[in-house]
Write an enzyme that holds these catalytic residues in place. Sequence first.
Site, mmCIF file in Angstrom:
data_model
loop_
_atom_site.group_PDB
_atom_site.id
_atom_site.type_symbol
_atom_site.label_atom_id
_atom_site.label_comp_id
_atom_site.label_asym_id
_atom_site.label_seq_id
_atom_site.Cartn_x
_atom_site.Cartn_y
_atom_site.Cartn_z
ATOM 1 N N LYS A 73 47.968 13.977 47.844
ATOM 2 C CA LYS A 73 49.033 14.743 46.683
ATOM 3 C C LYS A 73 49.157 13.915 45.440
ATOM 4 C CE LYS A 73 53.010 17.434 47.394
ATOM 5 N NZ LYS A 73 54.163 17.918 48.376
ATOM 6 N N SER A 149 55.355 22.646 49.151
ATOM 7 C CA SER A 149 54.284 22.261 47.754
ATOM 8 C C SER A 149 53.118 21.729 47.912
ATOM 9 C CB SER A 149 55.377 21.225 46.960
ATOM 10 O OG SER A 149 55.537 20.097 47.848
ATOM 11 N N SER A 173 57.303 21.223 52.986
ATOM 12 C CA SER A 173 56.249 21.119 51.980
ATOM 13 C C SER A 173 54.927 20.702 52.567
ATOM 14 C CB SER A 173 56.379 20.269 50.781
ATOM 15 O OG SER A 173 57.394 20.824 50.032
#
Lengths: 484, 472
Positions: A73, A149, A173
């Site tokens: 990420k 996210s 997330s």
Amino acid sequence: MDLNTLTANELIKKLDKKEITSRDILTSLEKRIKEVDSKVKAYVRVNDSNLLNSELITHNSELSLKGIPVSIKDNICTREYNTECCSKILEGFKPPYDATVIQKLKEAGAIILAAKTNMDEFAFGSSTENSCYGPTHNPWDLDTVTGGSSGGSAAAVASDEAIMALGSDTGGSIRQPASFCGVVGLKPTYGRVSRYGLIAFASSLDQIGPITKDVRDSAILMNVISGYDAYDSTSINIDVPDYTKSLESDIKGIRIAFPNEYFIEGLDKEVKAIVQEAINKLKSLGANYKSVSLPHTQYAIPVYYIVATAEASSNLARFDGVQYGFRAGGAKANLIDMYKKTRGEGFGQEAKRRIILGTFVLSHGYYDAYYLRALKVRTLIKQDFDKVFAELDCIVTPTSPTAAFKIGEKIKDPLKMYLSDIYTISANLAGIPAISIPCGFTKKGLPVGLQILAKPFNEEMLFKVAYAYEQNTPWHKMKPKIAV
Amino acid sequence: MYETVIGLEVHLHLKTKTKAFCGCSTEFGQEPNSQVCPVCLGFPGSLPVLNKVALDYAIKVALSLNCKVQEYTKFDRKNYFYPDLPKNYQISQYDLPISRNGFLNIDLDDKSKRIGITRVHLEEDAGKLIHQKESSLVDFNRAGIPLLEIVSEPDINSPQEAYEYLTILKSIIEYLDVSDCDMEKGSLRCDANISIRKKGAQELGVKTELKNMNSFKAVKEALSFEVERQTELLNKSKPIIQETRLWDAKELTTVSMRTKEEAQDYRYFPEPDLPPFIISKEKIEEIRKTIPELPKEKKQRFMQWVSASSANTLVSCKIDAELAERLLQSYSNKKLVADWLINVASSTANSLNCSIAQLGVKEEYYIEIFGYLDKELISNLTAKAVWDEVVKTKKSPSEIIKEKNLIQISDESSLEKNIEEVIEENPKSVEAFKSGKENAVMFLVGQVMKKTKGKANPKMVQEILKRRLTDA
């Protein structure tokens, strides 16, 4: 067979037998990314990244993740690759150091993929629409969101553009996008995995965790990234078990529960039925079921948006154009103008909203009414879980009240968007571990996730129950069809 | 009549090898930005880890200032934007400081006064801005150096008391050896809150905060200036504005920096990256054991040898006090030792801007000089000249005295000739003495000393002169 479709566990066996090399895996990933990522957009800055150059590690066959590429990420610091949190304000930022998890991956022989995965800016969001690069598209339906996210990581794993990935989870997330994309996502106990090198959203809630194709891969990745880190004072010095040893299909006598308060108005009927079915499955496998109460559940979202935004407003103060990243205002601007323009142009809408909220709840005269009270309620929420786990092994819930929604559907209505984390937020507030695993599909063909929660440092229980369920259901083997 | 109310806030750099929350060196005067890492630069993703030595030092200071060390303590973030602050928040302590409720006794002319210490807490320093013509540069070497904040109660009632408080505080810190206490290098900084009120009034007056004082003398001057400024305003019935004022050492005046309306809301909240922690009783006791003898106790011991005021002066600087102690132990005329150190040696040290110990004069040389003086083999004047020579050349006093033939003339017959000459050459003074002006004899003694180049024993000269002039 395309190597990119396999799990890490399957690839490790092939690597062991010398049937393939890690370069073969990279090549197949590169091919797949070229095929579909223009549609999925799981990765950011992918055109600037030479994926085949990702190979950095010499392959020592003793190492647990030898030659397996891992997608990261965009908020986890990688020395070799830019880390920008999908925010304009971190434009061009290449960290001078690796996050502890990256170091651990490298030591375990993993390959850090050169392209980073998409995310909501600074992890602020539940749909990955708040990225400065635009949204990631759900591989199961390109018009719907991936959740967020960590939407890029979840979509990359779901679309076989990744073997396994790391995400971060502050209020859901990892789990909510894993649920929307039909993959396995785990948020570890707070303190289980080092946060050193994770660009902070809300320090007291953030945890890094794996997003994988199945439960075994999740355990394999957890074995590598878990553990105490002297560089993170909030990491906890408790021995890390071999999580793969928890992968057994017998869950007879395990005590599971569904919290009464989780039957809310916004819970989609289809999702409810699918999760009900999953609970029945667990019962049929020998789990003892009862319903329980988590009386402070309704306060989780307000508490979360006070604590998380307060910490975020302070954590994001450092992005000011002085040392790194984006700077606006030109050379002649005075200091205040430089601050204002840099932050005004560098942050997106949601980041600004949260900074303003957080600044407000911490400000003089409001602190006691908001922040301090939120901390107290947070303690009550934690105590709810303590009570339940004194008598039970795990709680099962839907991961999110709905399946993936349309891109653009909730972006204008932040409160509606915040509700999509209603089942995941409590685990962060209480610091407990939680996993989301695929448990079925809606009529429209969108995946639904089952969330399992356990007491602190009992990830083994999550793996045990999740693995038993997975072994007896087909969902994790389903693949989205993306028109090439 | 007005009463002055002062509270002082002292910031100390702790002398740890590494910074408060990372492993970077704290050495002073290095190449800008050469002692930095992702943590002290506040890079995204970096996390602080508390330096345990800094915590130990903080506890040590707190205990020495009679504070109660809090068992449960935590760090907080103080949020404000400034380019020298890498994270735009400072890791500090807000509502649960490491310690509270201490005190310090200061010695005034006739009595001792207790000044309360509100709190002692640990925090990190910021970097330093270097302003250029069209731009400003930031040096982060200082960012993250552990700072101890020591806040006094508003118990100080005059600039002189403030000066005494700072002197004693510095002396204690030096004894503990946990800070350089060097105001020029910024390792000790002092801000002051000052207000005045009608004598006997219960409520405090409107205060101003004073900053930018670079020496204890400057603190005293700035406070004196403020007392005058505020008194004048009150006398004219003009309001005093709550504000921060900067001391201008060139103009000897304070100027307004910002008013209360412009004051910042620091939005303190608990630092989530550093969990709250417990300081165990065992730990506190362990640290208490490492506290050396402090000036107060040393003074008590010195008072067996010398007066209270001499003892006070002798103990203020740690290494000088240690030198004094060795000399007092090894020489019997304690008063001579004390007077010499306080009057002669310290003025030499002051003029060379160092401590007495740093003059590097061997202890045996002090003893030699004391011996010559006690046996009246040299005069005080000669002794001072010999001392200067010792400091300069590092030769032994006896060598210098021998070389320059400085032994005092205490033999009456050798002095006779000089005395007769002086009597003949100064008839007016002789007359004056004879007509009853006793003091005139001192002038004549001086003349004899001059003739003998300071070698005459002045006591003896005086005796002979008096005898001669009264006899005749």
